[in-house]
Design an enzyme around this catalytic site. Structure first.
Site, mmCIF file in Angstrom:
data_model
loop_
_atom_site.group_PDB
_atom_site.id
_atom_site.type_symbol
_atom_site.label_atom_id
_atom_site.label_comp_id
_atom_site.label_asym_id
_atom_site.label_seq_id
_atom_site.Cartn_x
_atom_site.Cartn_y
_atom_site.Cartn_z
ATOM 1 C CB CYS A 151 -0.997 -0.033 1.160
ATOM 2 S SG CYS A 151 -2.352 1.154 0.969
ATOM 3 C CG HIS A 164 -3.622 -3.238 3.753
ATOM 4 N ND1 HIS A 164 -2.422 -2.927 4.343
ATOM 5 C CD2 HIS A 164 -4.140 -2.061 3.300
ATOM 6 C CE1 HIS A 164 -2.216 -1.631 4.263
ATOM 7 N NE2 HIS A 164 -3.243 -1.071 3.631
#
Length: 514
Positions: free
Chosen positions: A344, A449
């Site tokens: 991310c 994630h």
């Protein structure tokens, strides 16, 4: 009125932050779930950088996700209607019922805005009480913060609204537990104090016989029974709520004693605004991995793999990489063919540049990335929050071992990245298909994630890292993450149940003996 029997309630409050409220709430969720009750967790307001995306795309605190899993439920944003994600020392992004509402200073939030959220909290609480047989409620910090009590929406105001008996928890491992219990009760209003029906001493080490005089004193002084003394134990594989646990040590207790000859060395960069560090919990469950969090170049050593994690303030953390010297060190590692993985915000940092023209995260408008991946990122106002499902399609590095493997994860980001490389993953989310991820040399980046929760992908990575060393992985097949989680919930429930006077707790809740 439907005539349906009202749900039983139990609220866990603490004398301070980090006394173990979240873990104890998860334990009670699993205890009552094991007894056949339909139980749900609730925390009106949470402050954390570890968050999760529900199936419907809503963002909520990780602690309530864990508690929902302990209760055998799908996470629901009503379990945590207000989430605050710090973006700096004095401001937080405010998320209400799973959706980002903007960034506010602490002063502005604790004024009018917090008062406006109470009806939302109230509605979510009553809906859960209607839909479940038991609701286990968690407070935040301490109920005795007199400077915050006027606009309280998470502690005694919730207890009053729910008419919930309160267990007051103290961390006896810290010292001063008796004073913290007595002091907390002294600062409560009389009607608030009446709601506290039990005291719990958490994280106790030693012989309980030596503690008994203190327990007798507490009961005599407060008139409230001590209903539990929970022995210290830190080996439950339950995801932690926030990065305060990383401050105590840079290496997991489970990894202490492992030598580099028998374990891979995985170094995670300890960013100032690190978020979702639970992404790396699966490595702690692997017997052949040492997981370290590092703050400066001198701590890096010679890792087998370097991971740049997610961030709640990507531009500020990218500046930290440059100013600390970690950025140059990571680039040097990459040039030397050391595996680098970005997740991310860490993925964005691996690119050429990160722009934030609208100031969505900070006052920085743009900053040079590490230049490892051929891409650029620009922040937008809309936040992308989805649960994702897809498969591995990129054949680079360790991913060559798991081509076509199905994966799951979730995305939380406001940046949009564009580049020249081929996608690593083919993703489907909210009826939309798109590519994710990129690689260059020994570097890999993704927005997903939870990527390491995928057992086949994580296994492929670890086997590949061992082969890079010139050997084979010294362990066979390990337990799946799902199996580890269930085992941990059951162990936690047994540990807490055996430490509590469950008959007294059931009585205060209005339950028959289980």
């Amino acid at each position: 009125m439907s005539g349906k029997k009202a749900a039983a309630r139990l609220m866990i409050q603490g004398t301070s932050s980090n006394v173990g409220k979240s873990v104890l709430a998860a334990a009670f969720c699993r205890i009552f779930y094991q007894e056949g009750y339909h139980v749900a967790p609730f925390k009106a307001q949470n402050m954390a950088l570890n968050s999760f995306i529900t199936r419907s795309g809503g963002e909520m605190g990780r602690a309530q996700v864990v508690q929902a899993q302990a209760a055998g439920l799908e996470p629901d944003v009503r379990m945590n209607p207000v989430l605050l994600k710090p973006t700096g020392h004095t401001g937080s992004q405010v998320i209400v019922l799973g959706k980002a509402q903007g960034t506010l200073s602490a002063l502005k939030y604790h004024g009018d805005y917090q008062r406006k959220t109470w009806p939302i909290v109230e509605e979510a609480l009553h809906e859960l009480l209607e839909e479940h047989e038991i609701v286990v409620i968690e407070g935040a910090g301490s109920p005795a913060e007199v400077n915050l009590k006027q606009n309280d929406i998470v502690n005694m105001r919730v207890a009053k609204e729910a008419q919930a008996p309160v267990l007051l928890v103290a961390d006896i491992d810290r010292g001063g537990a008796l004073a913290s219990v007595v002091g907390t009760l002294e600062l409560l209003e009389p009607e608030e104090r009446q709601l506290v029906q039990g005291i719990v001493m958490n994280k106790f080490r030693g012989d309980i016989k030596l503690l008994q005089p203190a327990l007798d004193f507490l009961e005599e002084r407060t008139g409230i029974p001590v209903v539990g003394v929970v022995p210290f134990y830190d080996q439950f594989k339950i995801p932690e709520e926030d990065s305060v646990v990383l401050e105590e040590q840079n290496t997991s207790k489970r990894d202490q004693g492992k030598s580099r000859d028998e374990a891979l060395d995985v170094a995670v960069i300890r960013l100032p605004y690190l978020s979702n560090f639970t992404d790396f919990d699966p490595f702690e469950d692997e017997p052949d991995v040492i997981l370290r969090y590092v703050r400066e170049p001198s701590e890096l050593g010679e890792p087998d793999c370097v991971i740049i994690p997610g961030s709640k303030n990507t531009l500020s953390d990218l500046r930290f990489l440059w100013e600390s010297g970690l950025g140059e060190k990571i680039i040097k590692f990459w040039q030397e063919d050391v595996p680098i993985i970005g997740i991310c915000g860490g993925y964005q940092m691996l690119g050429r540049i990160v722009r934030d023209p609208l100031g969505t995260e900070s006052d920085l408008k743009e900053i040079a990335g590490l230049g490892i991946l051929p891409m650029e990122t620009e922040f937008e106002l809309d936040k992308h929050t989805v649960q994702s499902r897809g498969k591995v399609v990129g054949g680079e590095l360790f991913l060559a071992r798991c081509q076509g493997t199905e994966i799951t994860g979730y995305e939380i980001h406001m940046g949009r990245s564009q580049g020249e490389g081929h996608s690593l993953f083919e993703i489907e989310a909210q009826e939309t298909a798109y590519g994710d991820g990129m690689s260059a040399g020994s570097a890999v980046g993704t927005y997903l994630h939870g990527i390491f929760d995928n057992d086949p992908l994580r296994t492929a990575l670890l086997e590949w890292l061992w082969e890079r060393r010139g050997g084979t992985r010294p362990v066979g097949e390990t337990m799946s993450q799902a199996a580890i989680r269930e085992q941990s919930f059951n162990e936690l429930a047994d540990w807490v149940r055996n430490s509590m006077d469950m008959e007294k707790i059931r009585a205060m809740m209005g339950l028959h003996k289980g």
